[in-house]
Design an enzyme around this catalytic site. Structure first.
Site, short mmCIF file in Angstrom:
data_model
loop_
_atom_site.label_atom_id
_atom_site.label_comp_id
_atom_site.label_asym_id
_atom_site.label_seq_id
_atom_site.Cartn_x
_atom_site.Cartn_y
_atom_site.Cartn_z
CG HIS A 116 0.35 1.53 3.64
ND1 HIS A 116 0.52 2.67 2.87
CD2 HIS A 116 1.57 1.00 3.79
CE1 HIS A 116 1.82 2.81 2.59
NE2 HIS A 116 2.48 1.81 3.14
CG HIS A 117 -5.07 -3.52 6.88
ND1 HIS A 117 -4.92 -3.95 8.18
CD2 HIS A 117 -6.39 -3.64 6.59
CE1 HIS A 117 -6.09 -4.32 8.66
NE2 HIS A 117 -7.00 -4.15 7.72
N GLY A 118 -6.14 -0.49 6.08
CA GLY A 118 -6.80 0.51 6.94
C GLY A 118 -7.00 -0.04 8.34
CG ASP A 119 -3.52 -0.40 10.84
OD1 ASP A 119 -3.77 0.72 10.33
OD2 ASP A 119 -2.45 -0.62 11.46
CB THR B 55 -2.85 -6.16 9.99
OG1 THR B 55 -2.85 -4.75 9.71
CG2 THR B 55 -2.11 -6.41 11.30
#
Ligand SMILES: [Zn+2]
Length: 375
Positions: free
Chosen positions: A171-174, A202
């Site tokens: 998962h994106h490290g948002d 994102t």
């Protein structure tokens, strides 16, 4: 010799997101036991450090006070008024007993890792419980309540350090990107499954930072079904040249294991073979290294991958056969293969060619954009 610290406590096992939640805290104990059974905590240059809770004031170095008050109230395991506003409630971020204590323990361990590295006592510190990269300044998100990564990086930045953050979770490290989006002191790089297919939606290549931070946020979205070959290609194309140019004092990494082929929550097809190549590369390019855990919802993958990562951090060779005593105790948890390394898996055919073209396009875009910013 590389000096290392493993930060852990049996107290992690006191907490539980609930029987139907995919985030299983028991994976930490499983990992700790597999690491111990390989003798990897009694190496001459390794220290075991008992994790300690962070204090409220440390949590408040990043999180909003009203949100922290809501977390404190929810710590009793009872939903608080307005909880939904803070992302708390049934679903991803359940209210469970001790959720704030759990978050303080995880964050404390990441702060200990950062402090041990910064004072030069060790070269690499690993907090397998850390890496809760989705937590936002005033909102829980993606199983994360407190962003231990941001808080640990902030503790280092106040001493004037430059930090490179490398996130290999599916998962994106948002949350981490958001915290440092306008800063040129932290280079954040996230390689993840494209947000077109996966939470948090994102992490597209055109998110490159803003104001002073322009060029210091880097995103490598990978197509669903990407395999080890594409992972290693994309990583090597982008990450080492940028980190070498940026010259960080310390590297932080989020070593999520949820991009593996058997993970139930994502659509990537990595194995621990590609993962180990990446971990070796991070070691090579990091002057000092704070290593953190992350996602991983097939718990045997987690135990195997983080044991292999810890072996790499310590330059230790370990046999492929999982120790008999560990298998006896944990056979029911799914260690059928009895080997720690996965069978190699490589995608082929037309789908692979499409994925390769997409990854090459993204790598080309990033190279061109970041050459323009010229740092
Ligand atoms: Zn994840």
């Amino acid at each position: 010799m590389t000096k290392t610290a493993f930060i852990y406590t049996d107290l992690f096992s006191k907490f539980d997101y609930g029987p139907t939640h995919p985030f299983k805290i028991s994976r930490l104990k499983l990992t700790h036991e597999l690491i111990k059974s390989y003798g990897l905590l009694s190496l001459p240059d390794t220290q075991f450090i008992e994790a300690q809770m962070a204090e409220d004031k440390e949590i408040l170095t990043y999180h909003d006070r009203a949100y922290v008050e809501a977390l404190k109230a929810a710590n009793a395991g009872i939903e608080v008024p307005g909880a939904y506003h803070y992302g708390l409630g049934p679903g991803d971020n359940p209210v469970f007993k001790g959720l704030y204590d759990w978050s303080k323990l995880v964050t404390g361990a990441s702060l200990q890792a950062a402090a041990l590295i910064d004072c030069g006592e060790v070269d690499i510190a690993f907090n397998i419980a850390g890496g809760l990269h989705h937590a936002m300044v005033s909102r829980a998100s993606g199983f994360c309540y407190v962003n231990d990564i941001v808080i640990a990086i902030l503790s280092i930045l106040k001493k004037g350090r430059r930090v490179a953050y490398i996130d290999i979770d599916a998962h994106h490290g948002d949350g981490v990107q958001e915290a440092f989006y306008t800063s040129d002191k932290v280079l954040t790089i996230s390689i993840h499954e494209t947000g077109r297919m996966l939470f948090p939606g994102t992490g597209f290549e055109n998110e490159i930072g803003k104001d002073n931070g322009e060029g210091y946020s880097v995103n490598i979205p990978m197509p669903p079904h990407s395999d080890d070959e594409l992972l290693v290609y994309a990583f090597n194309e982008i990450v080492p040249p940028l980190v070498e140019k940026f010259k960080p004092d310390i590297t932080f990494s989020q070593l999520g294991v949820d991009g593996f082929y058997s993970d139930p929550l994502t659509h990537l097809n990595y194995t621990n073979n590609g993962y180990c190549e990446i971990v070796k590369k991070i070691k090579e390019i990091s002057p000092k290294w704070v290593a953190l855990g992350g996602g991983g919802y097939d718990i045997t993958n987690v135990a195997k991958a983080w044991t292999l990562a810890w072996a790499i951090m310590n330059d230790a060779e370990i046999p492929d056969e999982i120790p008999e005593n560990f298998l006896k105790e944990h056979f029911q948890e799914g260690f059928e293969s009895r080997k720690i390394k996965d069978e190699p898996y490589i995608e082929k055919g037309k789908r692979k060619e499409q994925m390769r073209a997409e990854v090459e396009r993204v790598a080309g875009f990033i190279r061109e954009k970041l050459a323009l910013t010229g740092y």
